[in-house]
Design a protein around this motif. Structure first.
Motif, PDB file in Angstrom:
ATOM      1  N   TYR A 144       0.882  -1.184   0.000  1.00 27.68           N
ATOM      2  CA  TYR A 144       0.000   0.000   0.000  1.00 27.68           C
ATOM      3  C   TYR A 144       0.908   1.219   0.000  1.00 27.68           C
ATOM      4  O   TYR A 144       2.057   1.142   0.463  1.00 27.68           O
ATOM      5  CB  TYR A 144      -0.863   0.047   1.267  1.00 27.68           C
ATOM      6  N   PHE A 149      -1.369   8.817   2.777  1.00 25.08           N
ATOM      7  CA  PHE A 149      -2.353   7.727   2.752  1.00 25.08           C
ATOM      8  C   PHE A 149      -2.095   6.805   3.949  1.00 25.08           C
ATOM      9  O   PHE A 149      -0.947   6.534   4.299  1.00 25.08           O
ATOM     10  CB  PHE A 149      -2.222   6.957   1.433  1.00 25.08           C
ATOM     11  N   ALA A 223      -9.033  -1.293   0.497  1.00 24.69           N
ATOM     12  CA  ALA A 223      -8.900   0.117   0.104  1.00 24.69           C
ATOM     13  C   ALA A 223      -9.731   0.439  -1.130  1.00 24.69           C
ATOM     14  O   ALA A 223      -9.806   1.586  -1.557  1.00 24.69           O
ATOM     15  CB  ALA A 223      -7.448   0.547  -0.110  1.00 24.69           C
ATOM     16  N   GLU A 224     -10.363  -0.577  -1.714  1.00 22.61           N
ATOM     17  CA  GLU A 224     -11.262  -0.372  -2.860  1.00 22.61           C
ATOM     18  C   GLU A 224     -12.233  -1.550  -2.895  1.00 22.61           C
ATOM     19  O   GLU A 224     -11.952  -2.611  -2.310  1.00 22.61           O
ATOM     20  CB  GLU A 224     -10.457  -0.285  -4.162  1.00 22.61           C
ATOM     21  N   PRO A 225     -13.372  -1.386  -3.585  1.00 23.32           N
ATOM     22  CA  PRO A 225     -14.340  -2.488  -3.600  1.00 23.32           C
ATOM     23  C   PRO A 225     -13.811  -3.685  -4.390  1.00 23.32           C
ATOM     24  O   PRO A 225     -13.112  -3.510  -5.379  1.00 23.32           O
ATOM     25  CB  PRO A 225     -15.558  -1.891  -4.311  1.00 23.32           C
ATOM     26  N   ASP A 244     -10.344  -9.904   3.190  1.00 20.15           N
ATOM     27  CA  ASP A 244     -10.815  -8.535   3.004  1.00 20.15           C
ATOM     28  C   ASP A 244     -10.311  -7.688   4.176  1.00 20.15           C
ATOM     29  O   ASP A 244     -10.458  -8.080   5.336  1.00 20.15           O
ATOM     30  CB  ASP A 244     -12.352  -8.556   2.994  1.00 20.15           C
ATOM     31  N   ILE A 245      -9.740  -6.540   3.881  1.00 21.85           N
ATOM     32  CA  ILE A 245      -9.292  -5.604   4.929  1.00 21.85           C
ATOM     33  C   ILE A 245      -9.968  -4.269   4.669  1.00 21.85           C
ATOM     34  O   ILE A 245     -10.025  -3.810   3.536  1.00 21.85           O
ATOM     35  CB  ILE A 245      -7.748  -5.497   4.974  1.00 21.85           C
ATOM     36  N   GLY A 247     -11.198  -0.184   6.093  1.00 23.09           N
ATOM     37  CA  GLY A 247     -10.930   0.980   6.938  1.00 23.09           C
ATOM     38  C   GLY A 247     -11.109   2.238   6.131  1.00 23.09           C
ATOM     39  O   GLY A 247     -11.385   2.193   4.936  1.00 23.09           O
ATOM     40  N   SER A 249      -9.658   6.660   6.154  1.00 20.40           N
ATOM     41  CA  SER A 249      -8.737   7.603   6.793  1.00 20.40           C
ATOM     42  C   SER A 249      -9.365   8.318   7.980  1.00 20.40           C
ATOM     43  O   SER A 249      -8.682   8.595   8.956  1.00 20.40           O
ATOM     44  CB  SER A 249      -8.262   8.677   5.824  1.00 20.40           C
ATOM     45  N   ASP A 312     -20.462   4.094   3.103  1.00 15.41           N
ATOM     46  CA  ASP A 312     -20.270   2.728   2.595  1.00 15.41           C
ATOM     47  C   ASP A 312     -21.507   1.899   2.915  1.00 15.41           C
ATOM     48  O   ASP A 312     -22.088   2.031   3.994  1.00 15.41           O
ATOM     49  CB  ASP A 312     -19.053   2.071   3.256  1.00 15.41           C
ATOM     50  N   ARG A 336     -21.428   2.442  -2.416  1.00 18.34           N
ATOM     51  CA  ARG A 336     -21.412   3.707  -1.683  1.00 18.34           C
ATOM     52  C   ARG A 336     -22.728   4.411  -1.915  1.00 18.34           C
ATOM     53  O   ARG A 336     -23.389   4.187  -2.921  1.00 18.34           O
ATOM     54  CB  ARG A 336     -20.255   4.602  -2.175  1.00 18.34           C
ATOM     55  N   ILE A 342     -13.133   5.122  -6.622  1.00 20.51           N
ATOM     56  CA  ILE A 342     -11.802   4.798  -6.077  1.00 20.51           C
ATOM     57  C   ILE A 342     -10.939   4.353  -7.248  1.00 20.51           C
ATOM     58  O   ILE A 342     -11.220   3.345  -7.896  1.00 20.51           O
ATOM     59  CB  ILE A 342     -11.884   3.728  -4.977  1.00 20.51           C
ATOM     60  N   ASN A 347      -9.235   8.086  -3.576  1.00 26.41           N
ATOM     61  CA  ASN A 347     -10.629   8.529  -3.651  1.00 26.41           C
ATOM     62  C   ASN A 347     -10.748   9.751  -4.561  1.00 26.41           C
ATOM     63  O   ASN A 347     -10.047  10.741  -4.361  1.00 26.41           O
ATOM     64  CB  ASN A 347     -11.142   8.912  -2.262  1.00 26.41           C
TER      65      ASN A 347
END
Ligand code: DLL
Length: 444
Positions: A144, A149, A223-225, A244-245, A247, A249, A312, A336, A342, A347
């Protein structure tokens, strides 16, 4: 904190007492944390005080967890309006880190962290990574982006906390990343799903089969779908187990993952309280029903967030998880409620593109945004109409203008944009709501 194994279900926990606490006790403790947080914010921070006063709520109104619905919502716009630090609830000498994310026009959103905030962030990820079997024996490649970011540093600190050896490659230079993955025995990777697919393709072109020629076994993708279809494709193509992770900002970057069971993202109840509401009526929806995620950060010192509307779409998963954790879970994010795109993990709001475009005197106000996925990477094409007087039959003048628009876009969006110049009147006109974005990406 020690990692200890439970032989009955053969599962490691980072913080078993918290992760497996009975529901009744969780609710009691969450209410206590919420009451303290609201009392503190009402007394000590003008932003929160004024918001509550405008809705006629005082801290004493919060008698049960359900009373959280009496509190006002917060929006991304609040963060912009209070930029840079008006919403901070600790003085600058207690802040040890900033992260900044881009957004629509105007100001970015800024989040500050105290030392404890960084600690809770890594603690949340340490629990998550442990729940997926990552520990001291692992080498974790963090692909990442590092910097403003949250992805790079967030995953980095979480992996270090569980004792994994971190390889902080960041994004880009894919061939080198693959070489290092092989040379250093990388067992786990954290990156966007699209970058991982790109990596698989580049490896293939180099004659490297990730499944056979590396020891990579786990990938933390977010960080994206992305979808179950994409998970299947990734796992078949690389032999890794993909988790899947999730979160954002505003709360603290990547924080939560699925566990080995992979049926929903576990939310550490002592750090964040989740609600899901109907985006139209703002009323809570029943567990299992989809709606918009609303988060309250119970423990953040510098930047708590109360009933923040994330935009989301997800649902709270009602059934207990087979892993034995009692923490609430949310389902994979399926969309969304706003128009945020994204692009390669960044974003981008269409309004931000429009704002930047309209600063350029040669362009008309008609444009189309087209998003494709080419070789697993997002490509954003911007078709713009040029004013008749700005049109030239000299190719170099048109090329210069196109380059200038591309540079301006890159400067403000932080994303590469391919510009196509169009003759005045050639793009579609809309009678009803305009539809200026065509997203042709498929996630299957
Ligand atoms: O993308 C933080 C992050 C970094 C998450 C690394 C996971 C891994 P933002 O740039 O603020 O933060 O973008 C947050 O990205 O509200 C979602 O719309 C989307 N998003 C993040 N993770 C997922 C996911 C980071 N696993 C926004 N699935 C969020 C779907 C995701 N969408």
């Amino acid at each position: 904190m020690k990692i200890f194994s439970v032989s009955v279900i053969n599962m490691a926990y980072w913080n078993k007492e918290i992760e497996c606490m009975p529901q009744e006790e969780i609710k009691k403790r969450q209410l206590d944390m919420l009451q303290k947080l609201i009392a503190h914010l009402y007394k000590d921070n003008k932003f929160y005080h004024d918001k509550m006063a405008a809705k006629g709520v005082v801290p004493e109104d919060i008698k049960t967890l359900e009373d959280i619905t009496k509190l006002p919502f917060m929006y991304k716009q609040d963060l912009r309006d209070n930029y840079p630090t008006k919403m901070f609830t600790e003085p600058i000498d207690k802040i040890v880190r900033f992260h900044v994310s881009s957004g629509t026009t105007g100001k970015p959103t800024l989040v500050g962290y105290t030392r404890n905030d960084l600690e809770f962030w890594s603690e949340a990820l340490a629990r998550s990574l442990t729940s997926c079997g990552v520990g001291e024996k692992d080498v974790m490649q963090v692909s990442y982006g590092y910097g403003l970011f949250t992805g790079g540093l967030g995953a980095h600190y979480g992996a270090e906390k569980v004792g994994a050896t971190v390889l902080p490659t960041g994004t880009g230079n894919t061939e080198r990343q693959i070489e290092l993955m092989q040379d250093l025995g990388v067992t786990a990777i954290a990156c966007t799903p699209s970058y991982f697919i790109h990596m698989i393709d580049v490896a293939k072109q180099k004659g490297v089969d990730i499944r056979k020629d590396t020891v990579l076994r786990r990938a933390f993708l977010g960080a994206e779908p992305w979808t179950e279809g994409m998970r299947k494709h990734i796992e078949e193509a690389s032999g890794v187990k993909a988790y899947d992770i999730y979160g954002m900002s505003e709360m603290a970057g990547p924080m939560y993952t699925e566990c080995e069971e992979r049926c929903g993202i576990h939310i550490p109840w002592d750090i964040m309280y989740c609600e899901v509401v109907d985006p139209e009526t703002d009323e809570p929806v029943a567990p299992g029903q989809k709606g918009e995620l609303v988060v309250t950060m119970l423990k953040k010192e510098a930047f708590p967030l109360v009933r923040y509307k994330v935009k989301d779409v997800t649902c709270i998963m009602p059934e207990p998880c087979k892993c034995g954790r009692t923490s609430p879970r949310i389902a994979r994010i399926t969309g969304r409620t706003d128009d945020m795109l994204i692009i390669r993990g960044i974003n981008v709001f269409p309004s931000q593109i429009e704002h930047t475009l309209l600063q350029i005197p040669e362009v008309e106000s008609h444009y189309m945004i087209i998003v494709d996925r080419i070789n697993a990477l997002d490509v954003l094409t911007l078709q713009v109409e040029i004013k008749p007087e700005a049109f030239s039959d000299k190719v170099n003048e048109m090329t210069d203008l196109k380059k200038r628009i591309e540079n301006e876009m890159k400067k403000y969006l932080n994303v590469a944009v391919k510009v196509e110049l169009k003759e005045s009147g050639s793009l579609p006109r809309f009678e009803g709501k305009s539809k200026r974005v065509i997203d042709r990406r498929t996630y299957e």
